[in-house]
Scaffold this active site. Structure first.
Site, short mmCIF file in Angstrom:
data_model
loop_
_atom_site.label_atom_id
_atom_site.label_comp_id
_atom_site.label_asym_id
_atom_site.label_seq_id
_atom_site.Cartn_x
_atom_site.Cartn_y
_atom_site.Cartn_z
N ASP A 186 0.86 -1.34 -0.05
CA ASP A 186 -0.02 -0.09 -0.07
C ASP A 186 0.81 1.28 0.00
O ASP A 186 2.20 1.10 -0.05
CB ASP A 186 -0.90 -0.15 1.41
CG ASP A 186 -0.11 0.20 2.50
OD1 ASP A 186 0.99 0.40 2.65
OD2 ASP A 186 -0.71 0.60 3.51
N ASP A 219 1.60 4.77 2.34
CA ASP A 219 1.17 5.46 3.55
C ASP A 219 1.32 6.93 3.58
O ASP A 219 2.64 7.30 3.33
CB ASP A 219 1.63 4.59 4.85
CG ASP A 219 1.59 3.19 4.75
OD1 ASP A 219 0.47 2.52 5.05
OD2 ASP A 219 2.48 2.38 4.37
N ASP A 231 -3.19 4.23 2.91
CA ASP A 231 -3.73 4.52 4.46
C ASP A 231 -3.36 5.79 4.63
O ASP A 231 -2.25 6.58 4.40
CB ASP A 231 -2.59 3.76 5.18
CG ASP A 231 -2.98 2.27 5.30
OD1 ASP A 231 -4.36 2.18 4.83
OD2 ASP A 231 -2.50 1.56 5.61
N1 CTP Z 1 0.96 1.01 11.67
C1 CTP Z 1 0.53 1.52 12.88
N2 CTP Z 1 -0.66 1.03 13.15
C2 CTP Z 1 -1.67 0.82 12.19
C3 CTP Z 1 -1.08 0.32 10.85
C4 CTP Z 1 0.27 0.63 10.50
O1 CTP Z 1 1.24 1.85 13.60
N3 CTP Z 1 -2.69 0.51 12.42
C5 CTP Z 1 2.62 1.17 11.37
C6 CTP Z 1 3.31 -0.12 11.64
O2 CTP Z 1 4.19 0.07 12.67
C7 CTP Z 1 4.06 -0.09 10.19
C8 CTP Z 1 3.72 0.98 9.52
O3 CTP Z 1 2.66 1.77 10.21
O4 CTP Z 1 5.45 -0.13 10.54
C9 CTP Z 1 3.27 0.77 7.86
O5 CTP Z 1 2.53 -0.13 7.76
P1 CTP Z 1 2.28 -1.11 6.74
O6 CTP Z 1 1.67 -0.25 5.57
O7 CTP Z 1 1.40 -2.08 7.07
O8 CTP Z 1 3.67 -1.59 6.20
P2 CTP Z 1 4.85 -1.14 5.58
O9 CTP Z 1 5.96 -1.21 6.30
O10 CTP Z 1 4.57 0.13 4.84
O11 CTP Z 1 5.04 -2.33 4.40
P3 CTP Z 1 4.41 -2.30 2.92
O12 CTP Z 1 5.28 -1.89 1.90
O13 CTP Z 1 4.12 -3.81 2.65
O14 CTP Z 1 3.00 -1.72 3.02
MN MN Z 2 2.59 0.42 3.59
MN MN Z 3 -0.22 0.67 5.72
#
Ligand code: CTP
Ligand code: MN
Ligand code: MN
Length: 498
Positions: free
Chosen positions: A332, A334, A422
């Site tokens: 995703d 963020d 997100d």
């Molecule tokens: N996070 C959080 N609370 C949430 C969701 C996520 O604090 N409800 C934080 C997590 O600690 C995570 C970061 O936001 O390290 C990013 O989350 P995520 O998008 O799930 O992972 P990524 O590290 O961005 O990996 P990806 O590339 O797969 O998205």
């Molecule tokens: Mn992410």
């Molecule tokens: Mn995320």
């Protein structure tokens, strides 16, 4: 490709006289054989240092050969030294420590060979990834004290160990799951390729089970336990089901126990009720299970930027998550979104969501209003969601907006794809903590909190940092402030891929 394991060094046992130790010097350190580089040091100083070391029980070789374990040089210009070393036609150069004279002087002072820490190494600048495996280099047990870039030198091991971590996660057995994740995280931080078990000697977080798996891989290029797991029906099914947005291990396991094995089983089973998130997950499965590229993340950044600025021109928008850590692909994208005016951020996201909907970008939205109340802190716990306003979105991304085109399959002629985004909206005075918390990786965050708790008597989460000794919250405007509060060396976002 798997590299053949390096055969253990066969070291010819030399009699002390041959090894250049005079009869009166007693050898105390059998496993350490020094060679002092004469260049820059000069002949007379070299001979003086040689005698000094021998008098303290060190073996010093007169000739540079494959028997040498520690090369010591006063000339710390890596390029010329390494060019010379490579010209010496040594078979064992990759496993020798090439050290600055400061390692030698520290060892003389201590009267024993001191640990080979990174600061002593004269590293070959041209080939950083084939850096020497220095078993004695101190690696912290905390991911927040290690630098982990996206370049993983030990993928063959970490891929295997991640399968086992996931297997135990599906079984909801937390101990081994966390143990494999910690081991994986340590291996990802290493600047060298692990080539033999000896390379693992002084590394933290590697248990017996992990070492056994690694030994198998070193010997056969693969692990039977991992292969067995990969062909395990339950593992395969839970892996498939949890790849759907909105389906966690609990739901996946429930479906498995009901005898369901495929998506069509789930979608045709009469008794199954899918919630809105899961329905959307199945609807956009092809798109969402496909990685998001950097170019797509940039395009989404522009879309979010435009939508947020349409609501409030002085908004603050930051890319966070995996793409901030420099990853090429993500599941995703963020973003942190806020405004300078405290309190205004509470209603910001609903306005932004309306704007995205108006512009035709919104395919799905799961919005969570803020429940943040500074007075109710600290309410810290691992992995718990924070209390900031946030939304989990699926947006429609048009081909034309992405430089170089969409990361879609070649057969896809729709000209758009669905992407997960997100957004989180903390009040500005919580911005640094929220940014640190959302940048990840999850293991990095986990260890930041663990380090704060165990080493500093402090509590850290996405909202703030509480000092239990002083009984107060510590203010921070940047991530550097937070690292400083914790007494940690600053780690850049691209070094947090733990
Ligand atoms: N996070 C959080 N609370 C949430 C969701 C996520 O604090 N409800 C934080 C997590 O600690 C995570 C970061 O936001 O390290 C990013 O989350 P995520 O998008 O799930 O992972 P990524 O590290 O961005 O990996 P990806 O590339 O797969 O998205
Ligand atoms: Mn992410
Ligand atoms: Mn995320």
């Amino acid at each position: 490709m798997f590299r053949a394991p390096v055969a253990p060094r066969v070291r010819k046992r030399l009699r002390p006289a041959e090894a250049g130790v005079s009869r009166c010097d007693e050898v105390k350190f059998e496993d350490v054989r020094l060679y002092l580089v004469e260049r820059k040091m000069g002949r007379s100083r070299r001979s003086f240092l040689t005698q000094l070391a021998r008098s303290k029980g060190f073996i010093v070789e007169d000739i540079l050969s494959d028997a040498v374990t520690h090369v010591v040089s006063e000339d710390s210009r890596a390029s010329s030294l390494w060019a010379w070393l490579k010209g010496c036609e040594l078979g064992n150069l990759p496993s020798m420590h090439v050290l600055d004279i400061s390692w030698f002087t520290d060892s003389m002072r201590e009267g024993r060979p001191v640990a080979v820490e990174t600061r002593y190494l004269i590293q070959d600048t041209k080939f950083p990834t084939t850096a020497v495996a220095s078993a004695a280099v101190t690696v912290s047990q905390y991911a927040c004290q290690r630098q982990t870039t996206t370049e993983n030198n030990n993928k063959i091991f970490t891929d295997a160990l991640e399968v086992l971590a996931e297997y135990y996660e599906f079984k909801e057995i937390e101990g081994p799951c966390l143990a494999f994740r910690r081991a994986t995280s340590v291996l990802k931080s290493l600047p060298f390729v692990v080539q033999c078990l000896r390379d693992l000697r002084d590394l933290p977080c590697l248990g017996e089970h992990t070492k056994a798996i690694m030994e198998e891989i070193l010997e056969y290029g693969r692990s039977f336990e991992v292969e067995q797991t990969l062909s395990d029906e339950r593992y395969q099914t839970l892996k498939l089901f949890t790849s759907v947005f909105g389906v966690g291990p609990k739901t996946a396991d429930k479906w498995y126990r009901q005898g369901l094995r495929s998506f069509s089983d789930v979608l045709t089973e009469p008794g199954i009720h899918l919630n809105r998130m899961q329905q959307t997950g199945f609807l956009h499965y092809g798109d969402i299970s496909r990685a998001v590229s950097k170019a797509e993340a940039r395009a989404l950044g522009s879309i979010i930027d435009e939508a947020v600025r349409a609501i409030t021109p002085d908004a603050i928008i930051a890319l966070t998550g995996g793409f901030r850590r420099g990853k090429e692909f993500g599941h995703d994208v963020d973003f942190l979104v806020t405004t300078p005016e405290l309190g205004r951020e509470r209603s910001l996201l609903p306005d932004v969501i309306d704007e995205l909907k108006k512009k035709g970008f919104l395919l799905y939205c799961d919005y969570h209003a803020s429940t943040f109340d500074m007075a109710r802190l600290p309410s810290f716990s691992f992995e718990a969601m924070d209390h900031f306003a946030k939304c989990f979105l699926i947006l429609r991304l048009e081909e034309g907006k992405v430089e170089g085109g969409l990361n879609s399959s070649e057969k896809d002629s729709r000209g758009w794809r669905a992407v997960r985004v997100d957004l989180v909206s903390p009040p500005l005075d919580r911005y640094a903590y929220a940014l640190l918390g959302w940048t990840g990786s999850r293991m990095f965050e986990r260890d930041l909190r663990r380090f704060a708790r165990l080493e500093r008597r402090m509590l850290l989460d996405n909202h703030g940092l509480y000092d239990k000794t002083k009984k107060e919250f510590l203010a921070a405007t940047t991530e550097k402030d937070i690292f400083a509060h914790l007494g940690l060396e600053y780690i850049e976002p691209w070094q947090r891929n733990a």
